[in-house]
Structure formats: structure tokens, C-alpha cells
Write an enzyme that holds these catalytic residues in place. Structure first.
Site, PDB file in Angstrom:
ATOM      1  N   ARG A  71       0.835  -1.216   0.000  1.00 29.18           N
ATOM      2  CA  ARG A  71       0.000   0.000   0.000  1.00 29.18           C
ATOM      3  C   ARG A  71       0.865   1.260   0.000  1.00 29.18           C
ATOM      4  O   ARG A  71       0.548   2.247  -0.661  1.00 29.18           O
ATOM      5  CB  ARG A  71      -0.928   0.009   1.223  1.00 29.18           C
ATOM      6  N   GLN A 103      -9.961  10.618   7.100  1.00 30.44           N
ATOM      7  CA  GLN A 103      -9.768   9.239   7.563  1.00 30.44           C
ATOM      8  C   GLN A 103      -8.616   8.609   6.796  1.00 30.44           C
ATOM      9  O   GLN A 103      -8.243   7.468   7.027  1.00 30.44           O
ATOM     10  CB  GLN A 103     -11.048   8.435   7.337  1.00 30.44           C
ATOM     11  N   VAL A 105      -4.807   7.938   5.325  1.00 31.81           N
ATOM     12  CA  VAL A 105      -3.493   7.813   5.959  1.00 31.81           C
ATOM     13  C   VAL A 105      -2.389   8.159   4.950  1.00 31.81           C
ATOM     14  O   VAL A 105      -1.225   7.902   5.192  1.00 31.81           O
ATOM     15  CB  VAL A 105      -3.301   6.365   6.497  1.00 31.81           C
ATOM     16  N   ASP A 106      -2.777   8.754   3.800  1.00 31.18           N
ATOM     17  CA  ASP A 106      -1.831   8.879   2.686  1.00 31.18           C
ATOM     18  C   ASP A 106      -1.097  10.221   2.608  1.00 31.18           C
ATOM     19  O   ASP A 106      -0.166  10.373   1.808  1.00 31.18           O
ATOM     20  CB  ASP A 106      -2.548   8.613   1.348  1.00 31.18           C
ATOM     21  N   HIS A 121      -6.914   8.650  11.560  1.00 34.28           N
ATOM     22  CA  HIS A 121      -6.455   7.252  11.542  1.00 34.28           C
ATOM     23  C   HIS A 121      -4.941   7.128  11.358  1.00 34.28           C
ATOM     24  O   HIS A 121      -4.452   6.069  10.955  1.00 34.28           O
ATOM     25  CB  HIS A 121      -7.181   6.477  10.427  1.00 34.28           C
ATOM     26  N   CYS A 129       7.190   2.057  17.258  1.00 31.07           N
ATOM     27  CA  CYS A 129       7.778   0.920  17.971  1.00 31.07           C
ATOM     28  C   CYS A 129       6.707   0.280  18.854  1.00 31.07           C
ATOM     29  O   CYS A 129       6.019   0.985  19.599  1.00 31.07           O
ATOM     30  CB  CYS A 129       8.956   1.401  18.817  1.00 31.07           C
ATOM     31  N   GLU A 220     -21.284   6.526  -5.022  1.00 27.77           N
ATOM     32  CA  GLU A 220     -22.279   5.628  -4.421  1.00 27.77           C
ATOM     33  C   GLU A 220     -22.724   6.287  -3.113  1.00 27.77           C
ATOM     34  O   GLU A 220     -22.019   6.150  -2.109  1.00 27.77           O
ATOM     35  CB  GLU A 220     -21.666   4.272  -4.073  1.00 27.77           C
TER      36      GLU A 220
HETATM   37  P1  NAD Z   1     -13.906   3.448   2.308  1.00 25.86           P
HETATM   38  O1  NAD Z   1     -12.765   2.830   1.609  1.00 25.86           O
HETATM   39  O2  NAD Z   1     -14.653   2.675   3.314  1.00 25.86           O
HETATM   40  O3  NAD Z   1     -14.993   3.945   1.213  1.00 25.86           O
HETATM   41  C1  NAD Z   1     -14.636   4.736   0.143  1.00 25.86           C
HETATM   42  C2  NAD Z   1     -15.826   5.567  -0.315  1.00 25.86           C
HETATM   43  O4  NAD Z   1     -15.360   6.405  -1.373  1.00 25.86           O
HETATM   44  C3  NAD Z   1     -16.986   4.746  -0.869  1.00 25.86           C
HETATM   45  O5  NAD Z   1     -18.194   5.258  -0.338  1.00 25.86           O
HETATM   46  C4  NAD Z   1     -16.906   4.983  -2.385  1.00 25.86           C
HETATM   47  O6  NAD Z   1     -18.167   4.958  -2.995  1.00 25.86           O
HETATM   48  C5  NAD Z   1     -16.305   6.374  -2.432  1.00 25.86           C
HETATM   49  N1  NAD Z   1     -15.575   6.716  -3.661  1.00 25.86           N
HETATM   50  C6  NAD Z   1     -14.913   5.893  -4.495  1.00 25.86           C
HETATM   51  N2  NAD Z   1     -14.343   6.602  -5.497  1.00 25.86           N
HETATM   52  C7  NAD Z   1     -14.659   7.909  -5.280  1.00 25.86           C
HETATM   53  C8  NAD Z   1     -14.349   9.122  -5.946  1.00 25.86           C
HETATM   54  N3  NAD Z   1     -13.596   9.145  -7.056  1.00 25.86           N
HETATM   55  N4  NAD Z   1     -14.833  10.296  -5.434  1.00 25.86           N
HETATM   56  C9  NAD Z   1     -15.595  10.295  -4.304  1.00 25.86           C
HETATM   57  N5  NAD Z   1     -15.911   9.164  -3.638  1.00 25.86           N
HETATM   58  C10 NAD Z   1     -15.447   7.989  -4.111  1.00 25.86           C
HETATM   59  O7  NAD Z   1     -13.386   4.803   2.883  1.00 25.86           O
HETATM   60  P2  NAD Z   1     -13.635   5.487   4.257  1.00 25.86           P
HETATM   61  O8  NAD Z   1     -15.064   5.735   4.515  1.00 25.86           O
HETATM   62  O9  NAD Z   1     -12.678   6.598   4.277  1.00 25.86           O
HETATM   63  O10 NAD Z   1     -13.145   4.342   5.264  1.00 25.86           O
HETATM   64  C11 NAD Z   1     -12.270   4.647   6.122  1.00 25.86           C
HETATM   65  C12 NAD Z   1     -11.075   3.715   6.204  1.00 25.86           C
HETATM   66  O11 NAD Z   1     -10.394   3.501   4.990  1.00 25.86           O
HETATM   67  C13 NAD Z   1     -10.117   4.405   7.074  1.00 25.86           C
HETATM   68  O12 NAD Z   1      -9.686   3.543   8.074  1.00 25.86           O
HETATM   69  C14 NAD Z   1      -8.942   4.798   6.199  1.00 25.86           C
HETATM   70  O13 NAD Z   1      -7.790   4.858   6.988  1.00 25.86           O
HETATM   71  C15 NAD Z   1      -8.966   3.716   5.204  1.00 25.86           C
HETATM   72  N6  NAD Z   1      -8.337   3.899   3.905  1.00 25.86           N
HETATM   73  C16 NAD Z   1      -7.542   4.975   3.610  1.00 25.86           C
HETATM   74  C17 NAD Z   1      -6.976   5.080   2.346  1.00 25.86           C
HETATM   75  C18 NAD Z   1      -6.087   6.253   2.039  1.00 25.86           C
HETATM   76  O14 NAD Z   1      -5.432   6.777   2.927  1.00 25.86           O
HETATM   77  N7  NAD Z   1      -6.072   6.715   0.784  1.00 25.86           N
HETATM   78  C19 NAD Z   1      -7.234   4.114   1.387  1.00 25.86           C
HETATM   79  C20 NAD Z   1      -8.051   3.022   1.720  1.00 25.86           C
HETATM   80  C21 NAD Z   1      -8.614   2.940   2.980  1.00 25.86           C
END
Ligand code: NAD
Length: 247
Positions: A71, A103, A105-106, A121, A129, A220
Site C-alpha cells: 500500500r 480518515q 493515511v496517505d 487514523h 515501535c 455511491e
Molecule cells: P472506504 O474505503 O470505506 O470507502 C470509500 C468511499 O469512497 C466509498 O463510499 C466509495 O463509494 C467512495 N468513492 C470511491 N471513489 C470515489 C471518488 N472518485 N470520489 C468520491 N468518492 C469515491 O473509505 P472510508 O469511509 O474513508 O473508510 C475509512 C477507512 O479507509 C479508514 O480507516 C482509512 O484509513 C482507510 N483507507 C484509507 C486510504 C487512504 O489513505 N487513501 C485508502 C483506503 C482505505
């Protein structure tokens, strides 16, 4: 001609002095970082309890580290997209009147130039550590095989992120609470999040109960859509720049 929902939402945002933006994995999807849930979500192929829980890490830290290294490669290869950049532009106008609670972490909000960003998060680029709790800055410890990653003292290290069943970052919670105590936001943006976590739902509900204009952007619509005045079923990278008046 009646103004469209997008025009009306853009007008509210242009007139706003205080904006709370809550972002989730969806805002980074167009930067090439897979989401967890949603149509192309990672949890369709992986077991969250094995890869993102203290129990899974205890069972097989090397496997968890391999997944995080994979990741992290994606995160390192990614650049902010127009959605992140639109929020950074908005902060140029609003200053501390915009708070981004992410939310994610990137670190892509910060890479786009946002400063008032709180990561509830944690951050995947940092390492912690498991023995001393010392946090290492990005690149201070190489994240590479052989896994699991260890500190220079040989202690087992872990990604500095919040896993299932762990406590969220208190400083981020306090920052949002302070922001809300400082005045009702004129607009709350809910971008790319499923709204699964109760603390996200609570903040959204608190805003919805006041005079805040609620706007969701998600292809969605999420659980939170029912709280919203405007729901844009589209990608953040297309919608946010139009909302903040950049196109
Ligand atoms: P999630 O992964 O649960 O859901 C993603 C949401 O984004 C969905 O509702 C989806 O329909 C929507 N989506 C997809 N493509 C989109 C776009 N182009 N524009 C707008 N919306 C779009 O995400 P969440 O609700 O943030 O869940 C939180 C967890 O996921 C956290 O723990 C977080 O740390 C983690 N997470 C973070 C990353 C990251 O840092 N980029 C990536 C994956 C998961």
C-alpha cells in the site's frame, strides 16, 4: 432558469466563512490509491481482520507488513488530484475557517497544500515501535524486506495507523470539537467516505441538526446522504473543483 443543485451548493460554499470537510478514501481513489469499501474496494479481496487489526498483526506481523509495504508503494507513487487541490485552494480563501478531517493515511491533502488537516487514523508513512511507542518519521526506518520491520534496537515496529478495535487519534477529535465549539459551520462537505464510523456519523449529525448546509460527494451515496441538502453522485476530482468555483 432555476439554478442547478451544483450552482446552489457552490453559492453556499462561496458565501461560507466556516467549512468542515470530512474526507475518506474516495477522495484519493483518483490518485490511484484503492479504497477499502465501495465498488473497487480492497476488502473485496482481503480480510480486514487479518491485515488491519492488532490480533492479525500479532498472528502474522510479516504478512501485515507485506501488505502495508504494498500500500505504501501506491501512496508514494501517488500525487494529489484536483479534489485535494480544490480543498487546498479553499483554505487559501478561508484560512482557519476550513478544517479538513481525514480518515486517510496517505498525506495527500498536505501534499496538495492543505495545512489545517487532521488525520484521525494516523499516517501510513510513519512507523511506531511496539515496545516503546516511539514514532519514527517517514523514511527514518526503511520499509522493506525482510519483514516484519524492526526499529534500530531490534524491536518489532508497526505502521503508525489506527486499526480495527483501536482508539482513534485524540488530537484530531479535539481539533474537530474545538472547531465546532468555535461556531456552527456554514457548510459541511462529506467527500468519498462510507460514513461507517460512529464518530464520523456524530459529527455529521451535529452539523445537520444546525443551520449547516450538508453536501455529499460520492459516486455511491453513503449512509450520510440522508442528512444532506445536496448529494452529488460523482467523483470528487470532478465535483470539488466545480464546487469551489475553479472551472
Ligand atoms: P472506504 O474505503 O470505506 O470507502 C470509500 C468511499 O469512497 C466509498 O463510499 C466509495 O463509494 C467512495 N468513492 C470511491 N471513489 C470515489 C471518488 N472518485 N470520489 C468520491 N468518492 C469515491 O473509505 P472510508 O469511509 O474513508 O473508510 C475509512 C477507512 O479507509 C479508514 O480507516 C482509512 O484509513 C482507510 N483507507 C484509507 C486510504 C487512504 O489513505 N487513501 C485508502 C483506503 C482505505
Amino acid at each position: 432558469m432555476e439554478p442547478s443543485s451544483l450552482d446552489r451548493a457552490a453559492e453556499r460554499l462561496a458565501a461560507a466563512r466556516r467549512v468542515l470537510a470530512i474526507t475518506g478514501a474516495g477522495i484519493s481513489a483518483e490518485s490511484g490509491i484503492p479504497t477499502f469499501r465501495g465498488a473497487a474496494g480492497l476488502w473485496k479481496n482481503y480480510d480486514p481482520m487479518q491485515l488491519a487489526s492488532p490480533e492479525g498483526f500479532e498472528q502474522d506481523p510479516a504478512l501485515v507488513w507485506e501488505w502495508y509495504a504494498w500500500r505504501l508503494d501506491k501512496v508514494r507513487a501517488a500525487a494529489p488530484n484536483p479534489g485535494h487541490r480544490a480543498l487546498a485552494r479553499l483554505e487559501e480563501h478561508l484560512g482557519d475557517g476550513l478544517l479538513v478531517l481525514t480518515q486517510n493515511v496517505d498525506g495527500l491533502h498536505q501534499a496538495a497544500g492543505s495545512r489545517n488537516v487532521w488525520e484521525i487514523h494516523g499516517n501510513i508513512r510513519r512507523v511506531r515501535c511496539t515496545v516503546t511507542d516511539k514514532v519514527y518519521a517517514p523514511d527514518e526506518i526503511p520499509i522493506e524486506a525482510p519483514f516484519p520491520v524492526r526499529t534500530p534496537e531490534g524491536h518489532l515496529a508497526r505502521p503508525d495507523v489506527v486499526w480495527f478495535g483501536e482508539i482513534i487519534r485524540l488530537e484530531a477529535v479535539e481539533a474537530v470539537d474545538r472547531f465546532l465549539a468555535g461556531g456552527t459551520p456554514d457548510v459541511c462537505l462529506l467527500v468519498g467516505t462510507t460514513g461507517m464510523f460512529p464518530y464520523i456519523q456524530r459529527w455529521a449529525m451535529r452539523c445537520a441538526q444546525s443551520a449547516t448546509t450538508m453536501i455529499e460527494i460520492n459516486p455511491e451515496p453513503s449512509l450520510l446522504a440522508q442528512l444532506c441538502d445536496h448529494v452529488f453522485e460523482t467523483n470528487a476530482g470532478q465535483c470539488l473543483p466545480r464546487l469551489v468555483g475553479e472551472t
